[in-house]
Structures are given as C-alpha cells and as structure tokens.
Design a protein around this motif. Structure first.
Motif, PDB file in Angstrom:
ATOM      1  N   ARG A  98       4.551 -19.097 -27.141  1.00  9.99           N
ATOM      2  CA  ARG A  98       3.516 -19.797 -26.393  1.00  9.99           C
ATOM      3  C   ARG A  98       3.298 -21.259 -26.771  1.00  9.99           C
ATOM      4  NH1 ARG A  98       1.212 -15.936 -23.299  1.00  9.99           N
ATOM      5  NH2 ARG A  98       1.447 -13.786 -24.039  1.00  9.99           N
ATOM      6  N   HIS A  99       3.650 -21.671 -27.980  1.00  7.13           N
ATOM      7  CA  HIS A  99       3.399 -23.062 -28.346  1.00  7.13           C
ATOM      8  C   HIS A  99       4.530 -23.993 -27.926  1.00  7.13           C
ATOM      9  CE1 HIS A  99       6.124 -21.938 -31.487  1.00  7.13           C
ATOM     10  NE2 HIS A  99       6.007 -23.065 -32.151  1.00  7.13           N
ATOM     11  N   GLU A 159       4.792  -8.077 -29.653  1.00  7.65           N
ATOM     12  CA  GLU A 159       4.800  -7.398 -30.950  1.00  7.65           C
ATOM     13  C   GLU A 159       4.526  -8.347 -32.124  1.00  7.65           C
ATOM     14  OE1 GLU A 159       7.609  -3.471 -30.300  1.00  7.65           O
ATOM     15  OE2 GLU A 159       8.498  -5.234 -31.259  1.00  7.65           O
ATOM     16  N   LEU A 160       4.567  -9.651 -31.870  1.00  4.00           N
ATOM     17  CA  LEU A 160       4.344 -10.626 -32.938  1.00  4.00           C
ATOM     18  C   LEU A 160       3.002 -11.336 -32.729  1.00  4.00           C
ATOM     19  CD1 LEU A 160       7.904 -12.221 -33.149  1.00  4.00           C
ATOM     20  CD2 LEU A 160       6.932 -10.441 -34.614  1.00  4.00           C
ATOM     21  N   PRO A 161       2.363 -11.766 -33.800  1.00  4.68           N
ATOM     22  CA  PRO A 161       1.063 -12.422 -33.689  1.00  4.68           C
ATOM     23  C   PRO A 161       1.184 -13.818 -33.097  1.00  4.68           C
ATOM     24  CG  PRO A 161       1.840 -12.527 -35.940  1.00  4.68           C
ATOM     25  CD  PRO A 161       2.815 -11.648 -35.205  1.00  4.68           C
ATOM     26  N   PRO A 162       0.064 -14.431 -32.745  1.00  3.44           N
ATOM     27  CA  PRO A 162       0.096 -15.834 -32.324  1.00  3.44           C
ATOM     28  C   PRO A 162       0.642 -16.719 -33.445  1.00  3.44           C
ATOM     29  CG  PRO A 162      -2.041 -14.828 -31.844  1.00  3.44           C
ATOM     30  CD  PRO A 162      -1.290 -13.860 -32.699  1.00  3.44           C
ATOM     31  N   ILE A 163       1.257 -17.820 -33.073  1.00  4.52           N
ATOM     32  CA  ILE A 163       1.754 -18.779 -34.063  1.00  4.52           C
ATOM     33  C   ILE A 163       0.560 -19.499 -34.690  1.00  4.52           C
ATOM     34  CG2 ILE A 163       3.185 -20.825 -34.430  1.00  4.52           C
ATOM     35  CD1 ILE A 163       4.798 -18.354 -33.726  1.00  4.52           C
ATOM     36  N   THR A 170      -1.901 -23.266 -33.809  1.00  5.17           N
ATOM     37  CA  THR A 170      -1.697 -23.675 -32.429  1.00  5.17           C
ATOM     38  C   THR A 170      -2.943 -23.302 -31.629  1.00  5.17           C
ATOM     39  OG1 THR A 170      -0.757 -21.594 -31.583  1.00  5.17           O
ATOM     40  CG2 THR A 170       0.758 -23.125 -32.681  1.00  5.17           C
ATOM     41  N   ARG A 171      -2.984 -23.738 -30.371  1.00 10.57           N
ATOM     42  CA  ARG A 171      -4.113 -23.444 -29.499  1.00 10.57           C
ATOM     43  C   ARG A 171      -4.033 -22.058 -28.884  1.00 10.57           C
ATOM     44  NH1 ARG A 171      -2.496 -28.716 -28.431  1.00 10.57           N
ATOM     45  NH2 ARG A 171      -4.086 -30.314 -28.809  1.00 10.57           N
ATOM     46  N   HIS A 172      -2.957 -21.363 -29.130  1.00 11.22           N
ATOM     47  CA  HIS A 172      -2.682 -20.122 -28.405  1.00 11.22           C
ATOM     48  C   HIS A 172      -3.070 -18.904 -29.241  1.00 11.22           C
ATOM     49  CE1 HIS A 172      -0.509 -22.496 -25.413  1.00 11.22           C
ATOM     50  NE2 HIS A 172      -0.030 -23.164 -26.438  1.00 11.22           N
TER      51      HIS A 172
END
Length: 252
Positions: A219-220, A33-37, A40-42
C-alpha cells in the motif's frame, strides 16, 4: 542459454540463469496476511493482491537471493515453506538472522562470489536519503554475470544515488531489475526509485533493458504500473522498458 525472469509479485521473481533458477526476495503470503508497513499512512494489511503462482512452484528452485530482510522481501510464509537446505545468498549483515530461521546454507556476499557458474557482485545501496536511510537499515543490489547471458543488475530497494549511477556507467548491464514504485513513508520520505529515475538510468546506460517491478501489491507504493507506463510512453522509452504483470515470463 536463455536468461528468463518470471515476475511473481512485488519484488519477488524467479530468475533462470546458467540453467539455475534463483528465487529473488520471496514475499509469498496471501492477500492481507502481512501487517501494514510501519511509518506509513496506510493501516490496511498487505499484500493487496494474491500470489500469482501456487506455493508448490517454489519447490523447484536452486537458490534464494535476498537484497534485505524487510517483511515485503522475505516474509513469514517464505521462512515457513522454503527448503531449509536451499542455498541463500545475501548481504553479510543478514547472515545470522537468516541462520536463526533454520536455513542451513547461508552464503554472505561481501564483494564477490562465484556460484554454479554465475558471478555475483554486491552493490551497496541506500534505501533512502539522509537519516531515514539509517532507520531502514542496510540494503544491497547484486550484479549476476555469466559468459553466455551477460550481466543482470538487481538494483533492489535503492534510491538513485551517484554511486548507483556510476555502477550503470561502469558496468552498462545488459538487463536490470528496478524497483520503481515511488514508495513513501510519512512526511513524504521516498524510499525507492521513482519513474523518472528510469529515464536517468537509460540516459546513463542506453543499451540496458529495464524490467520495472515492485508495484500494485503493497500500500505505501504510490506509483502504479499504469502511472509508470504513462511516463515511459511520454519519454518514448517503450523499447527499453518492460513492466511485467504478476506471473509473466520475460525471455532474453
């Protein structure tokens, strides 16, 4: 009284101290539900795992404690579902923004605050070293202390600095919650503690019990629970470190 920590996920925990239940750094969104940070590479969305408890759990709390306002520490679901009359304790720089989210009782802690039998001491921190720290903004840790429970140091998303080492030397907290996932931005900038920092903390304050969190959800964060456990076993620190699963209770 018994001090209890229920690790919910990532940096979110329910801390019961002096008979009060405090929600720490609420990230309550469901998987994806949250966007990528940013930076970061993700590119895939967060969090990577579901919440370990139903949202109704957070109706039965006494206060909210926030180390800083990055999306993985106070998210849109928390803003939406948490009781707006609930006391929110935070670093001073975040007060106005939290008020803008319609929370009515926001209490900034400049240095010290006594609330419901608990002493709160704010510890300034750095989210990274060098100029990256300015990009990420201010961050704080907090020491909670009561005569019955002793001291609990919530370190927050701080890298290990000389100042943080001095805090451990001076206070020798009974318990600390450490975010140690080796979180990284682009170009390898480390923005949290890493597993080796736990070893340094325990050399500085051998009597402290470490609760290591902030892994396996965003993910980071490059170190997993498995990675940290391997390091803890190699360093023979199993008696001093707890690595809770999501939803797990720890009793002190």
């Amino acid at each position: 009284m018994t001090l209890t920590i229920q690790h919910i996920r990532h940096a979110t925990s329910l801390i019961t101290i002096q008979g009060k239940t405090i929600l720490l750094d609420p990230m309550l969104s469901d998987t994806g539900e949250l966007p990528p940070i940013p930076f970061t590479r993700h590119v895939r969305r967060n969090p990577t795992v579901p919440l370990s408890v139903p949202l109704e759990t957070f109706k039965h709390i006494d206060a909210i404690l926030v180390t800083h306002l990055h999306v993985d520490h106070f998210d849109k679901t928390a803003k939406k579902i948490l009781n707006k009359k609930m006391p929110v304790l935070c670093q001073p720089v975040d007060q106005q923004r939290i008020l803008s989210w319609w929370f009515e009782n926001v209490f900034p802690i400049e240095q010290f605050k006594h609330w419901e039998g608990i002493d709160f001491t704010r510890i300034r921190g750095q989210h990274a070293k060098g100029n990256i720290s300015k990009l990420l903004g201010p961050i704080s840790g907090f020491i909670l202390n009561t005569p019955d429970d002793g001291s609990l140091y919530i370190v927050g998303d701080c890298v290990l600095t000389d100042q943080i080492k001095q805090v451990f030397e001076q206070h020798k907290p009974r318990i600390c919650i450490v975010n140690a996932p080796n979180a990284q931005l682009l170009f390898g900038s480390v923005i949290t503690m890493i597993p080796e920092d736990i070893g340094t903390i325990l050399k500085t304050s051998p009597s402290t019990k470490v609760v290591a969190v902030h892994m396996d959800a965003i993910r980071h964060c490059t170190s997993s629970r498995k990675d940290l456990l391997q390091y803890i076993e190699q360093q023979q620190l199993l008696d001093s470190v707890v690595i809770p699963e999501d939803g797990e209770y720890i009793y002190f």
